[in-house]
Design a protein around this motif. Structure first.
Motif, PDB file in Angstrom:
ATOM      1  N   GLN A   1       3.529  10.033   1.786  1.00  0.00           N
ATOM      2  CA  GLN A   1       4.689   9.326   1.233  1.00  0.00           C
ATOM      3  C   GLN A   1       5.057   8.078   2.056  1.00  0.00           C
ATOM      4  O   GLN A   1       6.224   7.791   2.269  1.00  0.00           O
ATOM      5  N   SER A   2       4.028   7.355   2.493  1.00  0.00           N
ATOM      6  CA  SER A   2       4.277   6.152   3.274  1.00  0.00           C
ATOM      7  C   SER A   2       3.975   4.908   2.428  1.00  0.00           C
ATOM      8  O   SER A   2       3.252   4.971   1.449  1.00  0.00           O
ATOM      9  N   ALA A   3       4.547   3.809   2.853  1.00  0.00           N
ATOM     10  CA  ALA A   3       4.290   2.522   2.219  1.00  0.00           C
ATOM     11  C   ALA A   3       4.328   1.452   3.278  1.00  0.00           C
ATOM     12  O   ALA A   3       5.010   1.583   4.298  1.00  0.00           O
ATOM     13  N   ARG A   4       3.551   0.395   3.064  1.00  0.00           N
ATOM     14  CA  ARG A   4       3.604  -0.755   3.977  1.00  0.00           C
ATOM     15  C   ARG A   4       3.218  -2.009   3.237  1.00  0.00           C
ATOM     16  O   ARG A   4       2.470  -1.970   2.272  1.00  0.00           O
ATOM     17  N   LEU A   5       3.772  -3.117   3.699  1.00  0.00           N
ATOM     18  CA  LEU A   5       3.411  -4.425   3.156  1.00  0.00           C
ATOM     19  C   LEU A   5       2.111  -4.869   3.788  1.00  0.00           C
ATOM     20  O   LEU A   5       1.908  -4.697   4.982  1.00  0.00           O
ATOM     21  N   LEU A   6       1.255  -5.455   2.990  1.00  0.00           N
ATOM     22  CA  LEU A   6      -0.021  -5.969   3.498  1.00  0.00           C
ATOM     23  C   LEU A   6       0.036  -7.467   3.632  1.00  0.00           C
ATOM     24  O   LEU A   6       0.723  -8.134   2.942  1.00  0.00           O
TER      25      LEU A   6
ATOM     26  N   ALA B   1       0.867  -1.179   0.000  1.00  0.00           N
ATOM     27  CA  ALA B   1       0.000   0.000   0.000  1.00  0.00           C
ATOM     28  C   ALA B   1       0.905   1.230   0.000  1.00  0.00           C
ATOM     29  O   ALA B   1       1.781   1.356   0.845  1.00  0.00           O
ATOM     30  N   VAL B   2       0.705   2.107  -0.956  1.00  0.00           N
ATOM     31  CA  VAL B   2       1.473   3.349  -1.050  1.00  0.00           C
ATOM     32  C   VAL B   2       0.501   4.506  -0.907  1.00  0.00           C
ATOM     33  O   VAL B   2      -0.489   4.584  -1.633  1.00  0.00           O
TER      34      VAL B   2
END
Length: 126
Positions: free
Chosen positions: A121-126, A115-116
């Motif tokens: 300006q964050s991102a994380r793995l789902l 998810a971006v």
């Protein structure tokens, strides 16, 4: 039966077939772990940034400290000996906190989602 074999061949040929090297980390002299943890983490982050480290982490359970059960690292390397050479620079390996057993592994299937958020300006793995 031949149709099943052809189908399996087609399925396999469409998969990633990416060779990687898995290092099973076995506990060694764990008394040195606290003293070397910071250097180990710096080395791992640098290996990740160089593109050598695909994934890594300790085995855990509900009763043991992280690392006391060993762990697993997956590296991008040209060969098993190259993988051992890369990992020999890890302070945990160099100082005997862990020993490693390296095996070639073919990454075939699986997946991940990311998810971006542009707003922060964050991102994380789902």
């Amino acid at each position: 039966m031949a149709a099943q074999n052809q189908s399996a061949h087609e399925l396999l040929s469409a998969m990633l077939n990416k060779p990687l090297y898995v290092a099973l980390r076995k506990p060694g002299n764990l008394a040195r772990m606290p003293q070397l943890l910071e250097a180990h983490l710096h080395w791992m982050i640098a290996a990740e940034r160089r593109g050598e480290l695909f994934a890594s982490g300790p085995f855990t359970d509900d009763t043991s400290a992280p690392g006391s059960l060993g762990g697993l690292s997956i590296v991008r390397a040209a060969s098993a000996s190259h993988a051992r050479e890369l990992l020999s620079c890890d302070p945990f390996v160099k100082e005997g906190v862990v020993t490693i057993e390296v095996k070639k592994w073919l990454l075939m299937e699986g997946g991940f989602s990311v998810a971006v958020r542009l707003s922060d300006q964050s991102a994380r793995l789902l």
